[in-house]
Design a protein around this motif. Structure first.
Motif, PDB file in Angstrom:
ATOM      1  N   HIS A  36       0.872  -1.163  -0.016  1.00  0.00           N
ATOM      2  CA  HIS A  36       0.028   0.007   0.028  1.00  0.00           C
ATOM      3  C   HIS A  36       0.893   1.355   0.042  1.00  0.00           C
ATOM      4  O   HIS A  36       0.730   2.441  -0.670  1.00  0.00           O
ATOM      5  CB  HIS A  36      -1.125  -0.022   1.207  1.00  0.00           C
ATOM      6  N   ALA A  37       1.691   1.293   0.540  1.00  0.00           N
ATOM      7  CA  ALA A  37       2.889   2.579   0.981  1.00  0.00           C
ATOM      8  C   ALA A  37       3.436   2.570  -0.548  1.00  0.00           C
ATOM      9  O   ALA A  37       3.697   3.633  -0.891  1.00  0.00           O
ATOM     10  CB  ALA A  37       3.747   2.340   1.930  1.00  0.00           C
ATOM     11  N   PHE A  38       4.014   1.452  -1.152  1.00  0.00           N
ATOM     12  CA  PHE A  38       4.555   1.547  -2.521  1.00  0.00           C
ATOM     13  C   PHE A  38       3.607   2.110  -3.426  1.00  0.00           C
ATOM     14  O   PHE A  38       4.007   2.987  -4.370  1.00  0.00           O
ATOM     15  CB  PHE A  38       4.784  -0.041  -2.977  1.00  0.00           C
ATOM     16  N   GLU A  43       4.931   7.427  -7.439  1.00  0.00           N
ATOM     17  CA  GLU A  43       5.411   8.801  -8.157  1.00  0.00           C
ATOM     18  C   GLU A  43       6.513   9.288  -7.581  1.00  0.00           C
ATOM     19  O   GLU A  43       7.450   9.899  -8.382  1.00  0.00           O
ATOM     20  CB  GLU A  43       4.327  10.127  -8.016  1.00  0.00           C
ATOM     21  N   GLU A  44       6.953   9.278  -6.254  1.00  0.00           N
ATOM     22  CA  GLU A  44       8.201   9.967  -5.945  1.00  0.00           C
ATOM     23  C   GLU A  44       9.172   8.550  -5.634  1.00  0.00           C
ATOM     24  O   GLU A  44      10.285   9.002  -5.612  1.00  0.00           O
ATOM     25  CB  GLU A  44       7.933  10.241  -4.215  1.00  0.00           C
ATOM     26  N   GLY A  48      10.875   1.773  -5.151  1.00  0.00           N
ATOM     27  CA  GLY A  48      10.364   1.293  -3.814  1.00  0.00           C
ATOM     28  C   GLY A  48      11.303   1.023  -3.123  1.00  0.00           C
ATOM     29  O   GLY A  48      10.970   0.556  -1.731  1.00  0.00           O
ATOM     30  N   THR A  49      12.484   1.695  -3.098  1.00  0.00           N
ATOM     31  CA  THR A  49      13.580   1.431  -2.364  1.00  0.00           C
ATOM     32  C   THR A  49      13.290   2.276  -0.903  1.00  0.00           C
ATOM     33  O   THR A  49      13.655   1.848   0.168  1.00  0.00           O
ATOM     34  CB  THR A  49      14.962   2.010  -2.945  1.00  0.00           C
ATOM     35  N   GLU A  50      13.117   3.542  -1.225  1.00  0.00           N
ATOM     36  CA  GLU A  50      12.690   4.194   0.167  1.00  0.00           C
ATOM     37  C   GLU A  50      11.628   3.672   0.922  1.00  0.00           C
ATOM     38  O   GLU A  50      11.754   3.648   2.212  1.00  0.00           O
ATOM     39  CB  GLU A  50      12.705   5.816   0.013  1.00  0.00           C
ATOM     40  N   THR A  51      10.728   3.338   0.135  1.00  0.00           N
ATOM     41  CA  THR A  51       9.527   2.669   0.811  1.00  0.00           C
ATOM     42  C   THR A  51       9.697   1.370   1.619  1.00  0.00           C
ATOM     43  O   THR A  51       9.500   1.303   2.796  1.00  0.00           O
ATOM     44  CB  THR A  51       8.277   2.235  -0.057  1.00  0.00           C
TER      45      THR A  51
END
Length: 78
Positions: A36-38, A43-44, A48-51
């Motif tokens: 869900h966070a991904f 867009e940013e 998905g690395t930071e997520t």
């Protein structure tokens, strides 16, 4: 031939480590949270690395991956 065997072994280890990481997320009940966070932050953070770092609570994914690879090496053969 040795080079190919070494490369194949590393590739298999990387794939197994990656699958193990997703399995760990699922076992910890965090896979849905990551998904869900991904989707929300695509867009940013389209990779998905930071997520992933946020959901795992880690700052250094390389160190996290190295720990995962060491863990995979301790697993018994299927």
């Amino acid at each position: 031939m040795r080079r190919r065997a070494c490369w194949a072994s590393r590739a298999a280890s990387s794939i197994h480590t990656g699958l193990r990481n997703w399995q760990n997320l699922q076992e910890q009940g965090r896979l849905q949270t990551f998904y869900h966070a991904f989707v929300e932050g695509y867009e940013e953070d389209f990779t998905g690395t930071e997520t992933l770092k946020s959901v795992l609570g880690v700052k250094d994914l390389a160190a996290f991956q190295a720990r995962g690879e060491r863990e995979v090496l301790t697993l018994p053969d299927p």
